[in-house]
Design an enzyme around this catalytic site. Sequence first.
Site, short mmCIF file in Angstrom:
data_model
loop_
_atom_site.label_atom_id
_atom_site.label_comp_id
_atom_site.label_asym_id
_atom_site.label_seq_id
_atom_site.Cartn_x
_atom_site.Cartn_y
_atom_site.Cartn_z
CB CYS A 178 -0.90 -0.03 1.24
SG CYS A 178 -1.66 1.54 1.69
CB VAL A 192 -3.93 0.38 7.25
CG1 VAL A 192 -4.31 -0.62 8.31
CG2 VAL A 192 -4.41 -0.10 5.88
#
Length: 212
Positions: free
Chosen positions: A20, A60
Amino acid sequence: MVVASPRLRNALTLFSSRDCVVCHRVRLVLAAKGVTYDLVPVDPANPPEDLLELNPYHSVPTLVDRDLVLYAASVVTEYLDERYPHPPLMPVDPLARARLRLAMLRLEHEWVPHVQAVQHGNKQQAEAGRKRLKELLAASLPLFKASKFFLNPEMSLADCALAPIIWRLPTLGVPLPKDGKPIDDYGQRIFRHPGFARSLTPEEKALRELPA
């Protein structure tokens, strides 16, 4: 918010996806600072119970520092830069700081969504994301030529936001512009930083080779 878990109270903890750009941004700041922390890998489709309790958005990256819970990469990275001041990742001059903050805001709003569209969107969304990323790279070329790092002579929080995107370009199917050597040179400078290798998850290491 009070952190109930004894495990989370005793160590700096980062909840992070395995691949990510936004989570990588935070991990790169932590690595550049040489900070030790516990990494909790998160599957966004099945977040752990601790994260559900700590973060109302269940998102997150989420950072836990004793009784403090922070989320949103921009908030987390600025906190880390102030909490662990050496080496500093923002210039002292207020104008330079403001310029870098604006650059990071543009990365969040104009670059990251297109990376995510390529990674997680349907075919049409992915193609549109690739096209826009190519345009953004071409338009930003003068900035890569102007300074050793992004808008700054030293590595900064802006580089920690941008480098994870540059790292992923080959696997995103986004080639550099025809005259894109300054972008490649920039990437190689960041990727050679010892902290960059430390910031990578096994999944991110597999995306491409680190420079020798």
